[in-house]
Design an enzyme around this catalytic site. Sequence first.
Site, PDB file in Angstrom:
ATOM      1  CE  LYS A  45      -1.948  -1.223   3.928  1.00  0.00           C
ATOM      2  NZ  LYS A  45      -1.214  -2.472   4.265  1.00  0.00           N
ATOM      3  NE  ARG A 120      -5.055  -1.462   9.962  1.00  0.00           N
ATOM      4  CZ  ARG A 120      -3.958  -0.932   9.411  1.00  0.00           C
ATOM      5  NH1 ARG A 120      -3.981   0.264   8.891  1.00  0.00           N
ATOM      6  NH2 ARG A 120      -2.847  -1.623   9.379  1.00  0.00           N
ATOM      7  NE  ARG A 159       7.703  -1.778   6.431  1.00  0.00           N
ATOM      8  CZ  ARG A 159       6.375  -1.778   6.482  1.00  0.00           C
ATOM      9  NH1 ARG A 159       5.671  -1.248   5.501  1.00  0.00           N
ATOM     10  NH2 ARG A 159       5.761  -2.302   7.508  1.00  0.00           N
ATOM     11  NE  ARG A 192       5.596   0.133  10.465  1.00  0.00           N
ATOM     12  CZ  ARG A 192       4.498  -0.077   9.731  1.00  0.00           C
ATOM     13  NH1 ARG A 192       4.421   0.436   8.508  1.00  0.00           N
ATOM     14  NH2 ARG A 192       3.499  -0.773  10.200  1.00  0.00           N
ATOM     15  NE  ARG A 203       2.139  -4.838  11.335  1.00  0.00           N
ATOM     16  CZ  ARG A 203       3.259  -4.574  10.653  1.00  0.00           C
ATOM     17  NH1 ARG A 203       4.427  -5.035  11.084  1.00  0.00           N
ATOM     18  NH2 ARG A 203       3.213  -3.863   9.551  1.00  0.00           N
TER      19      ARG A 203
HETATM   20  P1  AP5 Z   1       4.850  -1.452   2.058  1.00  0.00           P
HETATM   21  O1  AP5 Z   1       4.336  -0.851   0.800  1.00  0.00           O
HETATM   22  O2  AP5 Z   1       5.595  -0.552   2.979  1.00  0.00           O
HETATM   23  O3  AP5 Z   1       3.666  -2.221   2.835  1.00  0.00           O
HETATM   24  P2  AP5 Z   1       2.271  -1.717   3.356  1.00  0.00           P
HETATM   25  O4  AP5 Z   1       1.178  -2.393   2.611  1.00  0.00           O
HETATM   26  O5  AP5 Z   1       2.229  -0.216   3.411  1.00  0.00           O
HETATM   27  O6  AP5 Z   1       2.286  -2.387   4.805  1.00  0.00           O
HETATM   28  P3  AP5 Z   1       2.296  -1.772   6.246  1.00  0.00           P
HETATM   29  O7  AP5 Z   1       3.153  -2.686   7.087  1.00  0.00           O
HETATM   30  O8  AP5 Z   1       2.632  -0.326   6.266  1.00  0.00           O
HETATM   31  O9  AP5 Z   1       0.786  -1.974   6.612  1.00  0.00           O
HETATM   32  P4  AP5 Z   1       0.154  -2.064   7.975  1.00  0.00           P
HETATM   33  O10 AP5 Z   1      -1.250  -2.056   7.583  1.00  0.00           O
HETATM   34  O11 AP5 Z   1       0.568  -3.203   8.836  1.00  0.00           O
HETATM   35  O12 AP5 Z   1       0.753  -0.819   8.776  1.00  0.00           O
HETATM   36  P5  AP5 Z   1       0.175   0.637   9.053  1.00  0.00           P
HETATM   37  O13 AP5 Z   1       1.312   1.559   9.083  1.00  0.00           O
HETATM   38  O14 AP5 Z   1      -0.967   0.926   8.155  1.00  0.00           O
HETATM   39  O15 AP5 Z   1       5.762  -2.691   1.643  1.00  0.00           O
HETATM   40  C1  AP5 Z   1       6.420  -3.492   2.625  1.00  0.00           C
HETATM   41  C2  AP5 Z   1       7.816  -3.878   2.139  1.00  0.00           C
HETATM   42  O16 AP5 Z   1       7.692  -4.699   0.975  1.00  0.00           O
HETATM   43  C3  AP5 Z   1       8.673  -2.671   1.732  1.00  0.00           C
HETATM   44  O17 AP5 Z   1       9.971  -2.899   2.166  1.00  0.00           O
HETATM   45  C4  AP5 Z   1       8.590  -2.641   0.196  1.00  0.00           C
HETATM   46  O18 AP5 Z   1       9.780  -2.152  -0.370  1.00  0.00           O
HETATM   47  C5  AP5 Z   1       8.355  -4.098  -0.137  1.00  0.00           C
HETATM   48  N1  AP5 Z   1       7.446  -4.269  -1.282  1.00  0.00           N
HETATM   49  C6  AP5 Z   1       6.287  -3.560  -1.525  1.00  0.00           C
HETATM   50  N2  AP5 Z   1       5.709  -4.003  -2.670  1.00  0.00           N
HETATM   51  C7  AP5 Z   1       6.499  -5.004  -3.139  1.00  0.00           C
HETATM   52  C8  AP5 Z   1       6.407  -5.866  -4.283  1.00  0.00           C
HETATM   53  N3  AP5 Z   1       5.382  -5.782  -5.150  1.00  0.00           N
HETATM   54  N4  AP5 Z   1       7.376  -6.803  -4.456  1.00  0.00           N
HETATM   55  C9  AP5 Z   1       8.413  -6.900  -3.552  1.00  0.00           C
HETATM   56  N5  AP5 Z   1       8.556  -6.106  -2.458  1.00  0.00           N
HETATM   57  C10 AP5 Z   1       7.595  -5.175  -2.255  1.00  0.00           C
HETATM   58  O19 AP5 Z   1      -0.428   0.455  10.530  1.00  0.00           O
HETATM   59  C11 AP5 Z   1       0.412   0.245  11.652  1.00  0.00           C
HETATM   60  C12 AP5 Z   1      -0.428   0.144  12.912  1.00  0.00           C
HETATM   61  O20 AP5 Z   1      -1.147   1.373  13.140  1.00  0.00           O
HETATM   62  C13 AP5 Z   1      -1.517  -0.940  12.933  1.00  0.00           C
HETATM   63  O21 AP5 Z   1      -1.006  -2.200  13.294  1.00  0.00           O
HETATM   64  C14 AP5 Z   1      -2.505  -0.368  13.974  1.00  0.00           C
HETATM   65  O22 AP5 Z   1      -2.049  -0.586  15.287  1.00  0.00           O
HETATM   66  C15 AP5 Z   1      -2.449   1.126  13.698  1.00  0.00           C
HETATM   67  N6  AP5 Z   1      -3.465   1.572  12.722  1.00  0.00           N
HETATM   68  C16 AP5 Z   1      -3.223   2.148  11.510  1.00  0.00           C
HETATM   69  N7  AP5 Z   1      -4.375   2.437  10.879  1.00  0.00           N
HETATM   70  C17 AP5 Z   1      -5.373   2.046  11.716  1.00  0.00           C
HETATM   71  C18 AP5 Z   1      -6.792   2.068  11.623  1.00  0.00           C
HETATM   72  N8  AP5 Z   1      -7.416   2.539  10.533  1.00  0.00           N
HETATM   73  N9  AP5 Z   1      -7.513   1.577  12.656  1.00  0.00           N
HETATM   74  C19 AP5 Z   1      -6.912   1.096  13.773  1.00  0.00           C
HETATM   75  N10 AP5 Z   1      -5.560   1.043  13.917  1.00  0.00           N
HETATM   76  C20 AP5 Z   1      -4.797   1.513  12.898  1.00  0.00           C
HETATM   77 MG    MG Z   2       2.261   1.214   4.947  1.00  0.00          MG
END
Ligand code: AP5
Ligand code: MG
Length: 245
Positions: A45, A120, A159, A192, A203
């Site tokens: 994402k 979410r 990452r 992170r 997660r």
């Molecule tokens: P990357 O693109 O960074 O992954 P992502 O989908 O953004 O995953 P996240 O880990 O950021 O999602 P998340 O939902 O767990 O975390 P968030 O910050 O939203 O890609 C990952 C890696 O893979 C990178 O190194 C990249 O280079 C590589 N990559 C990407 N695409 C690739 C491909 N096609 N091929 C190969 N490699 C690739 O949330 C964190 C925390 O915040 C949650 O756990 C929760 O506690 C809280 N939170 C956030 N939003 C909410 C909400 N709406 N409600 C409640 N709690 C929330």
């Molecule tokens: Mg992300």
Amino acid sequence: MASIANMDLADVPSLDLMTELLRRMKCANKPEKRLILVGPPGSGKGTQSPFIKDEYCLCHLATGDMLRAAVAAKTPLGVKAKEAMDKGELVSDDLVVGIIDEAIKKPSCQKGFILDGFPRTVTQAQKLDEMLEKKGTKIDKVLDFAIDDSILEERITGRWMHPSSGRSYHTKFAPPKVPGVDDVTGEPLIQRKDDNAEVLKSRLDAFHRQTQPVIDYYMKRGVVNKLHAEKPAKEVAIEIQKALS
Ligand code: AP5
Ligand code: MG
């Protein structure tokens, strides 16, 4: 947000002013778009968001990035969110709904937005609907980053992030030019706190239990496009362009 009233535009470098002017001219005729990116941790994402943002002139609202900034600044919001985030659980619906309600009013969201990691839960989706109904708008497209769980541990543990910009790298799939250093600013990269195999399990559990139903919620409206998120990032970007054209 920096206010123009407190700024002497003569101090802003000409190149920056011209770049922003050209961007606004290019964006003037773009249609409005309101998008949701949904997918498990590491599905891509955050990786795909910068190109979608630039191509369609949208603002990028990532609740995870906003919460991490609040945790780092030790704001009241950050203090409330930290414990759940460290454990890989979701923070309360009210906290994130409040953040998004405020953020979508920003001038940079005039042409629409990319919601990355929100909604979410079905409750968050319902609250978002209420917000948008009041403004006479709606979600145009939900991009479902579908991917098998088994691929995600390698993506998450490899990452590295540039915290202030949200740029992400990967030791194998997207290495920085210089190891451990952001390509643009030269500042150090960090890992992170929740990017480890143990917290990833929680997660993923939260994703399947609480977020998968959000996809079904939007399926019923016929706005979901399923992506093959296991493909290389460039191929996923092409799928997104097709879905949005
Ligand atoms: P990357 O693109 O960074 O992954 P992502 O989908 O953004 O995953 P996240 O880990 O950021 O999602 P998340 O939902 O767990 O975390 P968030 O910050 O939203 O890609 C990952 C890696 O893979 C990178 O190194 C990249 O280079 C590589 N990559 C990407 N695409 C690739 C491909 N096609 N091929 C190969 N490699 C690739 O949330 C964190 C925390 O915040 C949650 O756990 C929760 O506690 C809280 N939170 C956030 N939003 C909410 C909400 N709406 N409600 C409640 N709690 C929330
Ligand atoms: Mg992300």
